[in-house]
Design a protein around this motif. Structure first.
Motif, PDB file in Angstrom:
ATOM      1  N   PRO A   1      27.984  46.117 -32.618  1.00 53.49           N
ATOM      2  CA  PRO A   1      29.046  45.712 -33.558  1.00 53.49           C
ATOM      3  C   PRO A   1      30.112  46.789 -33.746  1.00 53.49           C
ATOM      4  CG  PRO A   1      26.879  45.117 -34.414  1.00 53.49           C
ATOM      5  CD  PRO A   1      26.641  45.975 -33.217  1.00 53.49           C
ATOM      6  N   SER A   2      29.708  48.046 -33.892  1.00 53.55           N
ATOM      7  CA  SER A   2      30.679  49.125 -34.100  1.00 53.55           C
ATOM      8  C   SER A   2      31.562  49.341 -32.877  1.00 53.55           C
ATOM      9  CB  SER A   2      29.958  50.432 -34.439  1.00 53.55           C
ATOM     10  OG  SER A   2      29.187  50.311 -35.611  1.00 53.55           O
ATOM     11  N   ALA A   3      30.981  49.217 -31.691  1.00 52.85           N
ATOM     12  CA  ALA A   3      31.721  49.514 -30.465  1.00 52.85           C
ATOM     13  C   ALA A   3      32.614  48.372 -30.002  1.00 52.85           C
ATOM     14  CB  ALA A   3      30.736  49.890 -29.346  1.00 52.85           C
TER      15      ALA A   3
ATOM     16  N   VAL B   1      25.356  39.055 -29.169  1.00 51.79           N
ATOM     17  CA  VAL B   1      24.261  40.004 -28.933  1.00 51.79           C
ATOM     18  C   VAL B   1      22.924  39.258 -28.898  1.00 51.79           C
ATOM     19  CG1 VAL B   1      22.923  41.886 -29.986  1.00 51.79           C
ATOM     20  CG2 VAL B   1      25.412  42.062 -29.805  1.00 51.79           C
ATOM     21  N   GLU B   2      22.755  38.326 -29.815  1.00 51.67           N
ATOM     22  CA  GLU B   2      21.510  37.551 -29.845  1.00 51.67           C
ATOM     23  C   GLU B   2      21.358  36.672 -28.604  1.00 51.67           C
ATOM     24  OE1 GLU B   2      18.931  37.842 -31.876  1.00 51.67           O
ATOM     25  OE2 GLU B   2      20.045  39.548 -32.683  1.00 51.67           O
ATOM     26  N   GLU B   3      22.480  36.132 -28.133  1.00 53.22           N
ATOM     27  CA  GLU B   3      22.425  35.262 -26.960  1.00 53.22           C
ATOM     28  C   GLU B   3      22.143  36.054 -25.683  1.00 53.22           C
ATOM     29  OE1 GLU B   3      26.185  33.357 -26.981  1.00 53.22           O
ATOM     30  OE2 GLU B   3      25.718  32.004 -28.664  1.00 53.22           O
TER      31      GLU B   3
ATOM     32  N   ARG C   1      21.808  47.273 -28.908  1.00 55.28           N
ATOM     33  CA  ARG C   1      21.868  46.266 -29.966  1.00 55.28           C
ATOM     34  C   ARG C   1      22.386  46.865 -31.282  1.00 55.28           C
ATOM     35  NH1 ARG C   1      19.011  41.435 -30.721  1.00 55.28           N
ATOM     36  NH2 ARG C   1      17.836  41.840 -28.819  1.00 55.28           N
ATOM     37  N   LYS C   2      21.951  48.086 -31.596  1.00 60.95           N
ATOM     38  CA  LYS C   2      22.323  48.708 -32.876  1.00 60.95           C
ATOM     39  C   LYS C   2      23.803  49.085 -32.943  1.00 60.95           C
ATOM     40  CE  LYS C   2      17.764  50.709 -33.950  1.00 60.95           C
ATOM     41  NZ  LYS C   2      17.001  51.983 -34.072  1.00 60.95           N
TER      42      LYS C   2
ATOM     43  N   ARG D   1      28.378  55.009 -24.122  1.00 65.57           N
ATOM     44  CA  ARG D   1      28.353  56.357 -24.715  1.00 65.57           C
ATOM     45  C   ARG D   1      27.742  56.341 -26.113  1.00 65.57           C
ATOM     46  NH1 ARG D   1      33.150  60.082 -22.363  1.00 65.57           N
ATOM     47  NH2 ARG D   1      31.754  61.636 -23.289  1.00 65.57           N
ATOM     48  N   THR D   2      28.071  55.321 -26.888  1.00 62.82           N
ATOM     49  CA  THR D   2      27.506  55.259 -28.236  1.00 62.82           C
ATOM     50  C   THR D   2      26.001  54.994 -28.192  1.00 62.82           C
ATOM     51  OG1 THR D   2      28.205  52.925 -28.340  1.00 62.82           O
ATOM     52  CG2 THR D   2      29.631  54.541 -29.390  1.00 62.82           C
ATOM     53  N   SER D   3      25.568  54.160 -27.252  1.00 60.96           N
ATOM     54  CA  SER D   3      24.130  53.896 -27.102  1.00 60.96           C
ATOM     55  C   SER D   3      23.391  55.158 -26.689  1.00 60.96           C
ATOM     56  CB  SER D   3      23.900  52.800 -26.060  1.00 60.96           C
ATOM     57  OG  SER D   3      24.538  51.597 -26.422  1.00 60.96           O
TER      58      SER D   3
END
Length: 334
Positions: free
Chosen positions: A304-306, A329-331, A300-301, A280-282
């Motif tokens: 962290p918040s979610a 996230v990077e992996e 990706r953005k 939902r946030t994306s």
């Protein structure tokens, strides 16, 4: 009447501002938890955002901000059905508040003077279709936390006491702030927040100077300051309204769903609330940025918040939750 500090004029704190905007676009995300130092603009941001948003249309005199007469509760006894515009409500839930004050109770004055058994609405009624703001949320009493969990889950406030049987809608964006040094939040309530952000005092001198300059201008030349930032706030309001309109038709590719599931699985988050919130946030971010579909860059953005507040504690990993999310996230989304 003095308006809140303009949202667009808040210096830095980009993640906090983004989280607030995304909940304004899609209130179903589930609210925002803001942890950090004192004096970093937490309460300023939520009041500024509510002032920025378009007014809501409500039935005049309705205690729960109903949009149409047929949605007004019977116990409110609304005789007139005039529709008026009001600012988006922001209701503070103070520490030490009683349960009666939160959910509502028997109107003692009417009961004593006329013998009438009437309902006096509480803070949850006032917050419907708006924001419920809790400062120092980690110090809230357990029984109030349990009550908020029930209402946040159902979207309805139910009062069965003192011979009263009352129901009314209670859908609001829950915003909590606090200082982690003063105590931790119960896991049950922590998981109910859609997003969690960490704010800190600015470390560079130029940013601190700009904060001082803008706050001083707001207090010393209020009219001039508000006039300067009014256009930026209006532009942001238009973007939020446009994003709300785009949200239902936003395309969500299958690979984005897979990204959300793989991220949460790799992080070991409990249940499926992490995936749903991340999606939902994306989607809200994609709508805000004017994209035609949700992409990996949006996931990706907002990851962290979610997700940072949904991680299990790992005694073998001393990295903070933000670092752990960024690493995964990077992996996963490399």
């Amino acid at each position: 009447m003095t308006q809140p500090f303009p949202f667009s004029a808040i210096v830095g704190q980009d993640e906090m501002k983004q989280a607030m905007i995304l909940t304004a676009i899609d209130p179903g995300i589930g609210g925002v938890l803001v942890f950090g130092d004192r004096g970093t603009g937490k309460s300023t941001a939520v009041r500024a955002l509510a002032a920025l948003l378009p007014p809501i249309r409500v039935v005049a005199g309705c205690p729960v901000n109903s949009p149409t007469p047929d949605k007004c509760p019977d116990w409110a006894h609304i005789a007139q059905h005039d529709i008026v515009e009001r600012p988006t409500p922001v209701v503070d839930l103070p520490l030490g508040v009683t349960e009666d004050r939160v959910v509502g109770a028997l109107d003692i004055e009417k009961a004593l003077t006329s013998g009438e058994k009437a309902f006096e609405p509480g803070l949850l009624a006032r917050a419907n279709r708006g924001y419920l703001y809790i400062d120092e949320v980690n110090l809230l009493e357990d029984h109030i936390v349990d009550l908020l969990l029930d209402v946040a889950q159902s979207g309805e406030n139910v009062v069965e006491r003192e011979g009263l049987s009352i129901r009314h809608p209670a859908r609001f964006v829950l915003v909590g702030s606090g200082n982690p040094e003063e105590g931790e939040l119960r896991p049950q309530l922590l998981d109910r927040f859609g997003m969690s952000v960490e704010v800190t005092s600015p470390k560079d001198i130029d940013t601190r100077i700009e904060v001082i300059r803008r706050r001083d201008a707001y207090e010393m030349d209020y009219e001039g300051f508000m006039s300067h930032w009014r256009e930026q706030d209006a532009a942001l309001r238009d973007r939020i309204v446009t994003a709300r309109g785009k949200l239902p038709a936003m395309e969500t590719p299958e690979e984005v769903l897979r990204d959300c599931a793989e991220l949460c699985l790799a992080l070991g988050s409990d249940g499926l609330r992490g995936e749903l919130t991340l999606l939902r946030t994306s989607r809200a971010l994609a709508a805000f940025e004017g994209a035609e579909k949700v992409g990996r860059e949006h996931v990706r953005k907002v990851a962290p918040s979610a997700l940072r507040h949904r991680l299990r504690r790992d005694p073998l990993d001393e990295a903070g939750s933000t670092t752990r999310v960024a690493r995964v996230v990077e992996e996963v989304l490399a």
